[in-house]
Write an enzyme that holds these catalytic residues in place. Sequence first.
Site, PDB file in Angstrom:
ATOM      1  CD1 TRP A 188      -2.744   1.682   0.554  1.00 12.97           C
ATOM      2  CD2 TRP A 188      -1.324   2.494   2.096  1.00 12.97           C
ATOM      3  NE1 TRP A 188      -3.113   2.982   0.838  1.00 12.97           N
ATOM      4  CE2 TRP A 188      -2.268   3.504   1.771  1.00 12.97           C
ATOM      5  CE3 TRP A 188      -0.324   2.779   3.031  1.00 12.97           C
ATOM      6  CZ2 TRP A 188      -2.250   4.772   2.367  1.00 12.97           C
ATOM      7  CZ3 TRP A 188      -0.299   4.042   3.627  1.00 12.97           C
ATOM      8  CH2 TRP A 188      -1.259   5.015   3.289  1.00 12.97           C
ATOM      9  CD  GLU A 229      -4.460  -1.888   1.958  1.00 10.58           C
ATOM     10  OE1 GLU A 229      -3.307  -2.215   2.302  1.00 10.58           O
ATOM     11  OE2 GLU A 229      -5.324  -1.500   2.760  1.00 10.58           O
ATOM     12  CE  LYS A 231      -6.710   5.404   3.083  1.00 10.71           C
ATOM     13  NZ  LYS A 231      -5.755   5.417   4.185  1.00 10.71           N
ATOM     14  CG  ASP A 262      -8.440  -1.469   4.435  1.00 13.27           C
ATOM     15  OD1 ASP A 262      -9.498  -1.171   5.021  1.00 13.27           O
ATOM     16  OD2 ASP A 262      -7.329  -1.398   4.984  1.00 13.27           O
ATOM     17  CG  HIS A 265      -8.749   1.400   2.001  1.00  8.08           C
ATOM     18  ND1 HIS A 265      -7.476   1.076   1.617  1.00  8.08           N
ATOM     19  CD2 HIS A 265      -8.645   1.863   3.272  1.00  8.08           C
ATOM     20  CE1 HIS A 265      -6.628   1.313   2.610  1.00  8.08           C
ATOM     21  NE2 HIS A 265      -7.325   1.778   3.628  1.00  8.08           N
ATOM     22  CG  HIS A 289      -5.687  -4.957   4.788  1.00  9.12           C
ATOM     23  ND1 HIS A 289      -4.838  -3.886   4.703  1.00  9.12           N
ATOM     24  CD2 HIS A 289      -4.901  -6.056   4.944  1.00  9.12           C
ATOM     25  CE1 HIS A 289      -3.594  -4.325   4.801  1.00  9.12           C
ATOM     26  NE2 HIS A 289      -3.608  -5.624   4.925  1.00  9.12           N
ATOM     27  CG  ASP A 297     -10.268   6.053  11.275  1.00  9.75           C
ATOM     28  OD1 ASP A 297      -9.109   6.335  10.930  1.00  9.75           O
ATOM     29  OD2 ASP A 297     -10.553   5.027  11.903  1.00  9.75           O
ATOM     30  CG  ASP A 299      -6.971   2.385   9.159  1.00  8.38           C
ATOM     31  OD1 ASP A 299      -6.794   1.295   8.620  1.00  8.38           O
ATOM     32  OD2 ASP A 299      -6.777   3.475   8.603  1.00  8.38           O
ATOM     33  CG  ASP A 329      -5.011  -2.210   7.975  1.00 11.14           C
ATOM     34  OD1 ASP A 329      -4.305  -1.793   8.921  1.00 11.14           O
ATOM     35  OD2 ASP A 329      -5.115  -1.607   6.880  1.00 11.14           O
TER      36      ASP A 329
HETATM   37  C1  RNT Z   1      -3.652   2.290   4.809  1.00  6.42           C
HETATM   38  C2  RNT Z   1      -3.758   0.852   4.466  1.00  6.42           C
HETATM   39  C3  RNT Z   1      -2.621  -0.004   4.944  1.00  6.42           C
HETATM   40  C4  RNT Z   1      -2.186   0.316   6.339  1.00  6.42           C
HETATM   41  C5  RNT Z   1      -1.189  -0.638   6.913  1.00  6.42           C
HETATM   42  C6  RNT Z   1      -0.547  -0.093   8.131  1.00  6.42           C
HETATM   43  O1  RNT Z   1      -4.769   2.994   4.514  1.00  6.42           O
HETATM   44  O2  RNT Z   1      -4.972   0.340   4.936  1.00  6.42           O
HETATM   45  O3  RNT Z   1      -2.960  -1.333   4.795  1.00  6.42           O
HETATM   46  O4  RNT Z   1      -3.262   0.418   7.214  1.00  6.42           O
HETATM   47  O5  RNT Z   1      -0.299  -0.999   5.954  1.00  6.42           O
HETATM   48 ZN    ZN Z   2      -5.253  -1.792   4.790  1.00  5.65          ZN
END
Ligand code: RNT
Ligand code: ZN
Length: 422
Positions: A188, A229, A231, A262, A265, A289, A297, A299, A329
């Site tokens: 990523w 990955e 986003k 993810d 994302h 992920h 956010d 995460d 993640d």
């Molecule tokens: C960031 C991505 C990535 C990170 C990690 C720490 O938006 O999701 O995967 O969260 O690599």
């Molecule tokens: Zn991620």
Amino acid sequence: MNTKKVEEPYKIAREEYAHLNVDTDKALKTLEKISLSLPCWQGDDLGGFEKLNSDLGGSGLRVTGNYPGKARTINELRADLGKAYFLIPGHHRLSLHAIYGEFGEESVNRNEISPEHYKGWIDWAKQKDLKLDFNATCFSHPKAESGFTLSSKDRRIREFWIEHVKRCREISAFMGREQQSPCIHNLWIPDGTKDVSMDRWAHRALLKKSLGEIFTKKYNPSEMKDAVESKLFGIGSESFVVGSHEFYLGYAISRNIMLCLDLGHFHPTESIGDKISAILQFSEELLLHLSRGVRWDSDHVVNLNDELKSVTEEVVRSKTLERVHFALDFFDASVNRVGAWVISARAVLKGLLIALLEPQEKLREFEDSGNFFARMALLEELKTKPYGAVWDYYCQKMGVPSGESWIEEIQRYEAEVTSKRS
Ligand code: RNT
Ligand code: ZN
């Protein structure tokens, strides 16, 4: 919880599911084979162990909160992880970021890392019977300050990051050989812009070119597997993200590598569950992920919510469990960090269990005969079936606390260990 309290309810639940033609013992055998890859970065707010570059400058990632007790050293991180794995049923994996190498007092730049810096992790993982996955760290570094890494217009910046990612792939292959299980390397990058860019084309063309160089070297998939990955947006890349979903979907499928989806994302109304059966028509494998997006956010700590359930259901319904890799993640510095690993891993396993307990045949019969009322009604009834009893039984069988009793274990560990860290 004592044995009796778990076994009696399990027997009742087993019967109830058997009426629906669902074999709970079989579901648990399947669940036992699924490994989740835990994010090492939850243990120390993405700090890592480099002697240089310790803040998240230029990264597009933001860790919020200052809950006391984060891991300050490799040994503390390993001890915390050990505690977490002890409370999660099954055999799992650890996802390491490149900045978590054992560099000692040396200043090792990202374009200088090599397998030797990760030998300690490999040995530790062997002892714990864990497998490792790996991630290039293309953020938290002066050479990521501009907001561009592999898609930078500056050739020297690109070359620096290309070298880093090449080394990360080599390290992954080394790990895979050592652990005799393919190490998944996920890439990523934070590249993008806060405002409108005049040159989306140029940056994407550069990213494609950099990736071409990175992936020229082929590794045996028994050693390592690549994932990329995408986003939608990040902090500081609100208007333009170079590695968007379309970009990487095209790249991954045309180059025969894995895509990483993810859960945080995508646009909040997009269903990631829905994407699984689409992508796997064209791609052999998929990396997930598992994360929890909350507004902007992406995460938050994973919980057992509808989004997570839609993903686990889709993987089970499409019979692609062996083609999907589950990585977690998130990074949350506002709660007990060890507890956060356990909450999320247990949530994902519960999601998988609920999916495995679905009376698929019956539901498909209803659907195929056009009886959509019955399909909907049964799906609703399933929501109150006693999967909790099956889960508790599974935890006990795997030698892990069932029910909420593990919360105390985390609190004890906090009192005895993490709260003593300054
Ligand atoms: C960031 C991505 C990535 C990170 C990690 C720490 O938006 O999701 O995967 O969260 O690599
Ligand atoms: Zn991620």
